[in-house]
Scaffold this active site. Structure first.
Site, PDB file in Angstrom:
ATOM      1  CB  THR A  30      -5.407   5.495   6.835  1.00  0.00           C
ATOM      2  OG1 THR A  30      -5.088   4.387   5.915  1.00  0.00           O
ATOM      3  CG2 THR A  30      -6.040   4.683   8.171  1.00  0.00           C
ATOM      4  N   GLY A  31      -7.491   5.485   4.793  1.00  0.00           N
ATOM      5  CA  GLY A  31      -8.680   4.887   4.276  1.00  0.00           C
ATOM      6  C   GLY A  31      -9.212   5.703   2.803  1.00  0.00           C
TER       7      GLY A  31
ATOM      8  CB  THR B 122      -2.267   6.214   4.566  1.00  0.00           C
ATOM      9  OG1 THR B 122      -3.107   6.450   3.275  1.00  0.00           O
ATOM     10  CG2 THR B 122      -1.342   7.345   4.554  1.00  0.00           C
TER      11      THR B 122
ATOM     12  CB  SER C  10      -0.874  -0.165   1.321  1.00  0.00           C
ATOM     13  OG  SER C  10      -0.128   0.150   2.544  1.00  0.00           O
TER      14      SER C  10
ATOM     15  NE  ARG D 125      -7.876   8.381  -5.093  1.00  0.00           N
ATOM     16  CZ  ARG D 125      -7.432   7.984  -3.972  1.00  0.00           C
ATOM     17  NH1 ARG D 125      -6.329   7.514  -3.768  1.00  0.00           N
ATOM     18  NH2 ARG D 125      -8.182   8.030  -2.942  1.00  0.00           N
ATOM     19  CB  VAL D 126      -4.100  12.931  -6.301  1.00  0.00           C
ATOM     20  CG1 VAL D 126      -3.356  13.512  -4.954  1.00  0.00           C
ATOM     21  CG2 VAL D 126      -3.001  12.987  -7.600  1.00  0.00           C
ATOM     22  N   GLY D 127      -5.285  10.979  -3.665  1.00  0.00           N
ATOM     23  CA  GLY D 127      -5.966  11.024  -2.655  1.00  0.00           C
ATOM     24  C   GLY D 127      -5.880  12.138  -1.527  1.00  0.00           C
ATOM     25  CG  ASP D 128      -6.623  11.144   2.407  1.00  0.00           C
ATOM     26  OD1 ASP D 128      -6.579  10.306   1.727  1.00  0.00           O
ATOM     27  OD2 ASP D 128      -6.234  11.272   3.651  1.00  0.00           O
TER      28      ASP D 128
ATOM     29  CB  THR E 246      -0.344   6.497   0.637  1.00  0.00           C
ATOM     30  OG1 THR E 246      -1.519   5.439   0.111  1.00  0.00           O
ATOM     31  CG2 THR E 246      -0.822   7.814  -0.144  1.00  0.00           C
TER      32      THR E 246
ATOM     33  N   GLY F 260      -9.579   8.290   0.449  1.00  0.00           N
ATOM     34  CA  GLY F 260      -9.288   9.684   0.764  1.00  0.00           C
ATOM     35  C   GLY F 260     -10.284  10.583   0.290  1.00  0.00           C
TER      36      GLY F 260
END
Length: 249
Positions: free
Chosen positions: A161-162, A110, A8, A138-141, A128, A164
């Site tokens: 985490t999780g 994360t 991950s 795609r970009v997360g938090d 992450t 985003g």
């Protein structure tokens, strides 16, 4: 980041649906300085690149090819991050191409760290490879200051985490620090941030979000939507695993 068995984050991370390992990371110190990279490919240690962004540029975030160019200029080697194991899993996924993250596996995606030093100063970091089989780009938090991680040295710090998208929509880490500023304990603040998500998102039973937090007194908190999230607390030379409480039982 360097452990290929940790799928991950970093080297060995599961790729996006096009087979590319793309990495996000951010770092923030006790003075409010911060650095971040998003959509970074071919660099094993994105958190170290984020540190260079913080220390060596006037910017907060570099992304994509620009982040890669910067990393190479700073001496980071360009590497293939897709391992044989991750490639095999991706090819298996391609047979059905069904995007359905597994709670506490793909959703616990994360590595988040918060540190309180002997001077009482707080720093934080997040790194992450994001949700497996995400759309390319795609970009997360995780690289977003205030979403995936936030530190205010007067108050405390938080990491997320999780999934985003849910964290970004609520600026969860900033929210938790502000709740602590208003008098909430780290635990109370984490619980309220999760409540903000579940009360506005009827789909919350299908995804995981978890938070960890620390305040200036060294008190910690953690909370999540689904059971199964754990954090590790290191103090006085000892690691203590802590299982977070959850909104769903």
């Amino acid at each position: 980041e360097a452990d290929p068995e940790s799928m991950s984050v970093g080297y060995g991370g599961l790729p996006d649906r096009d087979g590319h390992v793309t990495l996000d990371a951010c770092i923030m110190d006790h003075t409010g300085n911060c650095g971040s990279v998003s959509f970074l490919q071919h660099i094993k240690h994105p958190i170290s690149v984020a540190r260079k962004v913080m220390d060596d540029t006037p910017h907060v975030m570099l992304s994509g090819s620009g982040a890669l160019k910067f990393a190479i200029e700073k001496g980071f080697p360009k590497e293939e991050l897709l391992t044989d194991k991750a490639r095999k899993l991706w090819k298996e996924w391609l047979k059905d191409s069904q995007y359905k993250p597994i709670i506490n596996v793909e959703n616990h995606d994360t590595i988040g760290l918060l540190a309180l030093d002997q001077n009482g100063d707080i720093s934080g970091a997040c790194t992450t490879s994001g949700l497996s089989y995400k759309m390319h780009g795609r970009v997360g938090d995780s690289p977003i200051i205030g979403a995936g991680m936030f530190v205010d040295n007067e108050v405390g710090g938080c990491c997320a985490t999780g999934v985003g998208e849910a964290v970004m929509k609520t600026l969860g880490s900033f929210l938790i620090v502000e709740l602590m500023r208003q008098g909430a304990s780290p635990q109370e603040a984490c619980e309220e941030a999760v409540r903000r998500i579940v009360t506005t998102n009827p789909n919350h039973t299908n995804f995981q979000v978890a938070y960890i937090a620390i305040n200036k007194a060294g008190e910690t908190g953690c909370y999540c939507i689904h059971p199964g999230f754990k954090m590790m607390k290191y103090a006085n030379g000892e690691n203590t695993p802590i299982t977070a409480g959850s909104h769903l039982k």
